[in-house]
Scaffold this active site. Structure first.
Site, PDB file in Angstrom:
ATOM      1  N   ARG A  11      33.368  29.527  37.661  1.00  0.00           N
ATOM      2  CA  ARG A  11      33.933  30.220  38.898  1.00  0.00           C
ATOM      3  C   ARG A  11      33.185  31.587  39.239  1.00  0.00           C
ATOM      4  NH1 ARG A  11      39.677  31.281  37.076  1.00  0.00           N
ATOM      5  NH2 ARG A  11      39.821  32.215  38.992  1.00  0.00           N
ATOM      6  N   SER A  13      34.626  34.566  39.625  1.00  0.00           N
ATOM      7  CA  SER A  13      35.032  35.823  39.271  1.00  0.00           C
ATOM      8  C   SER A  13      34.411  36.527  38.293  1.00  0.00           C
ATOM      9  CB  SER A  13      36.684  35.392  38.618  1.00  0.00           C
ATOM     10  OG  SER A  13      36.515  35.024  37.258  1.00  0.00           O
ATOM     11  N   LYS A  82      42.706  27.804  28.658  1.00  0.00           N
ATOM     12  CA  LYS A  82      44.049  27.917  28.878  1.00  0.00           C
ATOM     13  C   LYS A  82      44.369  27.144  30.398  1.00  0.00           C
ATOM     14  CE  LYS A  82      44.850  32.701  30.063  1.00  0.00           C
ATOM     15  NZ  LYS A  82      45.144  32.746  31.643  1.00  0.00           N
ATOM     16  N   ASP A  83      43.018  27.097  31.273  1.00  0.00           N
ATOM     17  CA  ASP A  83      43.128  26.829  32.574  1.00  0.00           C
ATOM     18  C   ASP A  83      42.856  25.322  32.477  1.00  0.00           C
ATOM     19  OD1 ASP A  83      43.776  29.209  33.650  1.00  0.00           O
ATOM     20  OD2 ASP A  83      41.672  29.555  34.125  1.00  0.00           O
ATOM     21  N   THR A 126      53.545  39.650  37.119  1.00  0.00           N
ATOM     22  CA  THR A 126      52.870  38.790  36.070  1.00  0.00           C
ATOM     23  C   THR A 126      52.978  37.347  36.921  1.00  0.00           C
ATOM     24  OG1 THR A 126      52.799  37.195  34.229  1.00  0.00           O
ATOM     25  CG2 THR A 126      55.101  38.059  34.815  1.00  0.00           C
ATOM     26  N   SER A 128      52.646  34.453  35.430  1.00  0.00           N
ATOM     27  CA  SER A 128      52.959  33.219  34.683  1.00  0.00           C
ATOM     28  C   SER A 128      54.525  33.137  34.531  1.00  0.00           C
ATOM     29  CB  SER A 128      52.304  33.721  33.351  1.00  0.00           C
ATOM     30  OG  SER A 128      52.870  32.953  32.229  1.00  0.00           O
ATOM     31  N   ARG A 130      55.845  31.402  31.983  1.00  0.00           N
ATOM     32  CA  ARG A 130      55.871  31.574  30.732  1.00  0.00           C
ATOM     33  C   ARG A 130      56.116  32.949  30.154  1.00  0.00           C
ATOM     34  NH1 ARG A 130      52.847  33.799  27.195  1.00  0.00           N
ATOM     35  NH2 ARG A 130      51.240  34.019  28.650  1.00  0.00           N
ATOM     36  N   ARG A 131      55.495  33.799  30.906  1.00  0.00           N
ATOM     37  CA  ARG A 131      55.444  35.190  30.495  1.00  0.00           C
ATOM     38  C   ARG A 131      57.167  35.723  31.029  1.00  0.00           C
ATOM     39  NH1 ARG A 131      49.468  36.411  32.133  1.00  0.00           N
ATOM     40  NH2 ARG A 131      48.357  35.968  30.285  1.00  0.00           N
ATOM     41  N   ARG A 148      48.870  38.062  41.314  1.00  0.00           N
ATOM     42  CA  ARG A 148      47.722  37.007  40.984  1.00  0.00           C
ATOM     43  C   ARG A 148      46.432  38.071  41.545  1.00  0.00           C
ATOM     44  NH1 ARG A 148      47.599  31.854  43.462  1.00  0.00           N
ATOM     45  NH2 ARG A 148      45.387  31.968  42.261  1.00  0.00           N
ATOM     46  N   ASN A 150      42.084  38.516  39.946  1.00  0.00           N
ATOM     47  CA  ASN A 150      41.294  38.831  38.773  1.00  0.00           C
ATOM     48  C   ASN A 150      41.841  40.169  38.111  1.00  0.00           C
ATOM     49  OD1 ASN A 150      40.072  40.808  40.095  1.00  0.00           O
ATOM     50  ND2 ASN A 150      38.564  39.521  41.108  1.00  0.00           N
ATOM     51  N   ARG A 154      44.149  43.278  39.656  1.00  0.00           N
ATOM     52  CA  ARG A 154      45.701  43.378  38.784  1.00  0.00           C
ATOM     53  C   ARG A 154      45.749  44.829  38.401  1.00  0.00           C
ATOM     54  NH1 ARG A 154      47.541  37.642  36.128  1.00  0.00           N
ATOM     55  NH2 ARG A 154      46.460  36.295  37.440  1.00  0.00           N
ATOM     56  N   CYS A 239      52.315  24.314  35.400  1.00  0.00           N
ATOM     57  CA  CYS A 239      52.576  25.638  35.529  1.00  0.00           C
ATOM     58  C   CYS A 239      53.973  25.789  36.036  1.00  0.00           C
ATOM     59  CB  CYS A 239      51.589  26.280  36.536  1.00  0.00           C
ATOM     60  SG  CYS A 239      50.063  26.594  35.922  1.00  0.00           S
TER      61      CYS A 239
END
Length: 306
Positions: A11, A13, A82-83, A126, A128, A130-131, A148, A150, A154, A239
């Site tokens: 990618r 980024s 993780k992606d 965040t 996520s 999960r978070r 959202r 990079n 953030r 997700c």
């Protein structure tokens, strides 16, 4: 080897390029090969205003790169592990999983306060689920908002006052040089599956490329990843469901902790399994089965509308 040219798909980024350059530098120094970075825009990079859960999950960050790999336009792909979805497309394989960087999440706050010290109603960013659920279980008074973009974006949004605090992966924060901004390491959160490791994806049967990347494979990190990914695969988690798992190896013992939750963190089912490193996949599946029987199956049905 000296005249070989290797094309790495990545990618665009800054973090993705850091990761790809890490592999590039290794291959150049170790083998003296010429390495080219092929920058690819993924669907996940194009859609920045929606939560991942709504637009199809993390696979959106790898699909176009995997396509290039299958078509022979690149020789290998470098992803954040993780992606990478739990099911790898036919014809591709994870040739190496690198040594795991610090796997935890971290809090960055504007006033330097830790999570439990944030003012009532503070806005925490965040992306996520999960978070989010782990946050809500500790501080239901906080205003949790989707964030959202990079790492640079953030952190900039935090500094501009759009959030009182944000939560990021420690590995990405370190790689992007923001370690000094970390307020608290959230080592009491269960991290994302594979968080902190890089995955190097290649075509199945490509022995030459496999030989090049073999020294980058870290056996212990791979065992931990296999255990966590088996857990997530059994739960068929993407997700859309708050799920986390964290495996650790000490001597000849592999321990994995994991959870599955509803979207509000009200039904939060967690557990732990202990076994041997060579049972990594079975251990992850066993933990998943245990959580499903304790009510996880109902949570999945409710979220997926089954």
């Amino acid at each position: 080897m000296a005249f070989m040219r290797v094309r790495i798909g990545t990618r665009k980024s800054k973090l993705a390029l850091w990761q790809a350059n890490f592999v590039k530098s290794f291959l150049e120094k170790k083998w003296g090969v010429e390495v080219e970075l092929v920058k690819i825009t993924t669907t996940g990079d194009k859609i920045l205003d929606s939560p991942l859960a709504k637009i199809g999950g993390k696979g959106l960050f790898v699909k176009e790169i995997e396509q290039a790999l299958m078509e022979g336009r690149i020789d290998l792909a470098v992803h954040s592990l993780k992606d990478v979805p739990m099911v790898i497309p036919e014809g591709l394989t994870l040739g190496a999983i690198t040594e795991r960087e610090e796997p935890h999440d971290v809090l960055l706050s504007r006033d330097g306060g830790k999570l439990l010290e944030l003012r009532e109603g503070a806005k925490v960013g965040t992306s996520s689920l999960r978070r989010q659920v782990q946050l809500k279980r500790l501080r239901r008074d906080l205003e949790v908002e989707v964030l959202r973009g990079n790492v640079d974006t953030r952190v900039r949004k935090l500094k501009e006052g759009m959030y009182d605090a944000i939560i990021l992966a420690y590995a990405g924060v370190k790689r992007m040089g923001y370690e000094d901004e970390v307020t608290e390491v959230l080592d009491y959160f269960i991290p994302a599956v594979g968080q902190g490791s890089l995955a190097i994806e290649i075509r199945e049967g490509d022995e030459e490329t496999l030989r090049l990347i073999e020294p980058l494979n870290h056996p212990e990190s791979r065992v931990r990843a296999e255990c966590e990914r088996a857990f997530l695969r059994r739960l068929e988690g993407g997700c859309q469901v708050p799920i986390g798992a964290f495996a650790q190896v000490k001597g000849n013992t592999l321990t994995v902790r994991g959870f599955i939750s509803d979207l509000e963190g009200l039904k939060f089912i967690e557990g732990e399994e202990v076994g041997k490193p060579e049972e990594a996949s079975e251990l992850g599946e066993r933990l998943a089965e245990s959580l499903l029987q304790q009510g996880g199956e109902r949570i999945l049905r409710d979220i997926y509308g089954g």
